[in-house]
Design an enzyme around this catalytic site. Structure first.
Site, PDB file in Angstrom:
ATOM      1  N   ASP A   1       0.724  -1.085   0.079  1.00  0.00           N
ATOM      2  CA  ASP A   1       0.485  -0.094  -0.290  1.00  0.00           C
ATOM      3  C   ASP A   1       1.096   1.248   0.016  1.00  0.00           C
ATOM      4  O   ASP A   1       2.195   1.466   1.035  1.00  0.00           O
ATOM      5  CB  ASP A   1      -1.097  -0.090   1.221  1.00  0.00           C
ATOM      6  CG  ASP A   1      -1.732   1.203   1.315  1.00  0.00           C
ATOM      7  OD1 ASP A   1      -2.393   0.804   0.742  1.00  0.00           O
ATOM      8  OD2 ASP A   1      -2.028   1.619   2.839  1.00  0.00           O
TER       9      ASP A   1
ATOM     10  N   GLU B   1      15.168 -15.793  -0.266  1.00  0.00           N
ATOM     11  CA  GLU B   1      15.441 -16.817   0.906  1.00  0.00           C
ATOM     12  C   GLU B   1      14.346 -17.453   0.645  1.00  0.00           C
ATOM     13  O   GLU B   1      15.545 -18.787   1.143  1.00  0.00           O
ATOM     14  CB  GLU B   1      15.584 -15.829   1.618  1.00  0.00           C
ATOM     15  CG  GLU B   1      16.242 -14.802   2.486  1.00  0.00           C
ATOM     16  CD  GLU B   1      16.683 -14.521   3.802  1.00  0.00           C
ATOM     17  OE1 GLU B   1      15.880 -14.802   3.686  1.00  0.00           O
ATOM     18  OE2 GLU B   1      17.167 -13.325   3.727  1.00  0.00           O
TER      19      GLU B   1
END
Length: 545
Positions: free
Chosen positions: A213, A260
Site C-alpha cells: 500500500d 530467501e
C-alpha cells in the site's frame, strides 16, 4: 503454516506472476460467516471454490490485521495478528491452506507508510514526548509561528484537510491520510527492521507475496519542504512526499528477503506515480515484481489514448524486464463498469453519490464495462480483477450520509463522496438474506435490492451473463497463452483497436460506427453479436486465420 510445494513451480523468465490473473478480495465485503454483517476469513475460505472456478491464478486480500478500523483496516495496530473482526491466525492458516489446495496463490496487503495511532509504537511516542527515541520512529516536528501554532509545512492529507495534527505537548505529527494514520519515519532503522520481521512472519506462514500500500510514499524529501501548490493544481504528481527516489532502497532490501524463500514470492506496488517510466522503476530486476498500471486504469474509453498507454506500458515495463500489470477496478476507485460511462467524468478521487452531476447510462455502462474487461484480459502481462466485477456490479450511489464510512467523505464534510460505493458487500444468492453475503441479512453497507438479478447464482450457467463472460475469457486466456504473448497492432481506423496476440485477433469498437469482424472462428464476444460487425462498445476475440 502451509506448504507451497503443492503449487506449480516456474523457471526464471517464466514465473507465474508474469502472466497471472489475480483476484482482489476486500475481506469485509466478500463473505460473512459469523453473521455480524462484516466479511471474515472463514467466509473467504468457504467461497474460495467459486473463486477457483472462475479461473484466476491467485487472490489478493486487503488488510485483515488488528486495527481500530478507522480506515477499513488500512490503519494497522498489529501487523502480525488478525483482527477479531475477521477471525484468528488459525482462521488465516485454514484459509491459506484451502487456497493452496485449490491451486490459488495468496497475496496479502502490507501497509508500510503509516500505522494506526493505536499501534504500541505511536502510543509510546505520545507518552515519551519531544526528542525521545520513541518519537523518532514517526514524523514529529515543531510547528511554525511564535508559539508553534502553525503546521510545519503546507502538506494536505489525501483524505482532505491538513496533513498535520498537533498533540498536547505542542508538537505536530504527519499523517498523509487520516489523523488516525501517523506516517512512519523510514530514515529510522528500527522501522525498516520491524517490517522485515513482518515480511518473514507472513512468508513463514506460507503467503505467496505482498501488495504494498502507498508504495510510493514511504520516503519524504529531506527537510520536508512546502509543496508547490501551482504544480499540484496543474495536475502534477510530483511532490515532496510521493515518488521520492530513495524509496527504492526499501524495496531492494525486501526483495532480498523474498528471494530467501522458495516458490516465486512476489511484491506488487501500489505506486500512484507518472509517467510510466517512473512507475517502471519500482519493478527493476532487484526491486518489486509488479506495479499496478494506474495510468491505464485512468485512461478514458478512447481508442487513441488507450493504444498510446498500452504501447508505453509494454515499452517501459519491458525495458526493465517486467510484465505490464493491467487493472481496471479496485477498492479505491469507482467500479470501471460505471466509471467508463460517466458523463461528465468526475475528478479522480471524488467518487460519486446520489446528487453527483456525473451519470452513467446503465445499458452503456454494462456494455462498456464488459468490453473493457475483454480488451484487458487479451493483453500480454498480468491482470488484476476486483471482486464483483465478474458479476457486472455497478458503483453504488444510493448510500445515505449516515451510512457512509469512508474517512474521505467525513473529512471533506461530504464534498467528496469517497469509496464506499465500490465496497458494498457482493451478492452470491438472489433469494438468500443479504444475497448470501451473511446468514443473518446484516451488511455493513447497504446492498441495492436490484442486485438480486446480479447475484452469482442468477448468472451461473447463463450463456450471456457477465459471470460466464469472465469464465470464458479467463479460460481462453490460459488456453491461448495470451499472458505470455506479444502484441501486434492492426489498422482498423481511428475509433477502434485491433491487435494480434499469438493465434488470437482482438477487435474493440470504441466509436459509434460499426466495425467489420475479420474472418475466422469467433472465440469470445463481450456482447452477443447480431451480425458480422461490431457495434459501439463491443469487443471480439477471433481465431487468427
Amino acid at each position: 503454516m502451509t506448504d507451497t510445494a503443492q503449487l506449480p513451480q516456474s523457471v526464471p523468465g517464466a514465473e507465474w506472476w508474469r502472466s497471472a490473473v489475480i483476484y482482489q478480495i476486500y475481506p469485509r465485503s466478500f463473505a460473512d460467516a459469523s453473521g455480524d454483517g462484516v466479511g471474515d476469513l472463514a467466509g473467504i475460505a468457504a467461497r474460495l471454490p467459486q473463486v477457483a472456478e472462475l479461473g484466476v491464478d491467485a487472490i489478493w486480500l486487503s488488510p485483515f490485521y488488528r486495527s481500530p478500523q478507522r480506515d477499513a483496516g488500512y490503519d494497522v495496530s498489529d501487523y502480525m495478528d488478525v483482527d477479531p473482526l475477521f477471525g484468528t491466525l488459525d482462521d488465516f492458516d485454514r484459509m491459506l491452506e484451502a487456497a493452496h489446495g485449490l491451486g490459488l496463490r495468496v497475496i496479502v496487503d502490507l501497509v508500510p507508510n503509516h500505522s494506526s495511532d493505536q499501534h504500541p509504537w505511536f502510543q509510546a511516542a505520545l507518552a515519551a514526548g519531544p526528542g525521545s527515541p520513541e518519537r523518532a520512529r514517526y514524523i514529529f516536528r515543531d510547528g511554525k509561528g511564535p508559539d508553534g501554532e502553525l503546521p510545519p509545512n503546507n502538506w494536505q492529507s489525501v483524505f482532505g484537510g491538513p496533513a498535520w495534527t498537533r498533540v498536547p505537548d505542542g508538537q505536530w505529527y504527519l499523517h498523509l491520510f487520516d489523523t488516525s494514520q501517523p506516517d512512519f519515519d523510514w530514515t529510522h532503522p528500527e522501522v525498516g527492521d520491524m517490517f522485515v520481521d513482518v515480511l518473514r512472519f507472513w512468508l513463514d506462514r506460507g503467503v505467496d507475496g505482498f501488495r504494498v500500500d502507498v508504495a510510493h510514499g514511504n520516503a519524504k524529501a529531506e527537510g520536508l519542504p512546502d509543496i508547490d501548490e501551482e504544480l499540484i493544481a496543474a495536475g502534477s504528481m510530483d511532490s515532496p512526499f510521493f515518488g521520492q527516489e530513495h524509496v527504492h532502497e526499501i524495496y531492494r532490501r525486501w526483495r532480498l528477503v523474498l528471494e530467501e524463500y522458495e516458490g516465486d514470492r512476489v511484491l506488487c506496488a501500489e505506486a500512484w506515480v507518472s509517467p510510466l517510466e517512473k512507475m517502471a522503476r519500482f519493478v527493476r530486476p532487484d526491486e518489486m515484481h509488479q506495479a499496478f498500471n494506474f495510468v491505464y486504469l485512468e485512461t478514458p474509453w478512447d481508442a487513441a489514448q488507450l493504444r498510446e498507454v498500452i504501447d508505453e506500458s509494454i515499452r517501459e515495463f519491458g525495458a526493465v524486464g517486467a510484465p505490464p500489470t493491467w487493472v481496471l477496478s479496485n477498492h479505491d476507485t469507482i467500479r470501471h463498469r460505471t466509471r467508463l460511462a460517466l458523463v461528465p467524468p468526475p475528478p479522480h478521487g471524488a467518487g460519486i453519490g446520489p446528487t453527483s452531476r456525473s451519470k452513467a447510462d446503465p445499458v452503456v455502462s454494462l456494455r462498456r464495462g464488459r468490453a473493457a474487461t475483454a480488451l484487458m484480459l487479451a493483453l500480454p502481462g498480468s491482470s488484476y480483477v476486483y471482486q464483483g466485477e465478474e458479476l457486472g456490479l455497478p458503483e453504488v450511489t444510493a448510500i445515505a450520509p449516515e451510512q457512509r464510512q469512508d474517512p474521505t467523505f467525513h473529512r471533506t464534510k461530504g464534498e467528496l463522496w469517497g469509496r464506499d460505493g465500490c465496497r458494498v458487500p457482493i451478492p452470491w444468492e438472489a433469494a438468500a438474506p443479504a444475497f448470501g453475503f451473511s446468514p443473518t441479512g446484516e451488511t455493513w453497507l447497504p446492498q441495492p435490492p436490484e442486485w438480486a438479478e446480479l447475484a452469482r447464482d442468477a448468472q451461473a450457467g447463463v450463456a450471456d451473463s457477465t459471470l460466464e463472460l469472465y469464465r470464458r475469457a479467463l479460460a481462453l486466456r490460459k488456453e491461448h497463452r495470451l499472458g505470455t504473448g506479444e502484441l501486434e497492432w492492426l489498422d482498423v481506423g481511428p475509433t477502434a483497436l485491433a491487435f494480434r496476440n499469438g493465434d488470437v485477433t482482438v477487435i474493440a469498437n470504441l466509436g459509434h460506427d460499426a466495425v467489420d469482424v475479420p474472418r475466422g472462428g469467433i472465440l469470445l464476444a463481450s456482447t452477443p453479436l447480431d451480425a458480422a460487425s461490431l457495434a459501439a462498445d463491443e469487443v471480439v476475440w477471433v481465431r487468427t486465420a
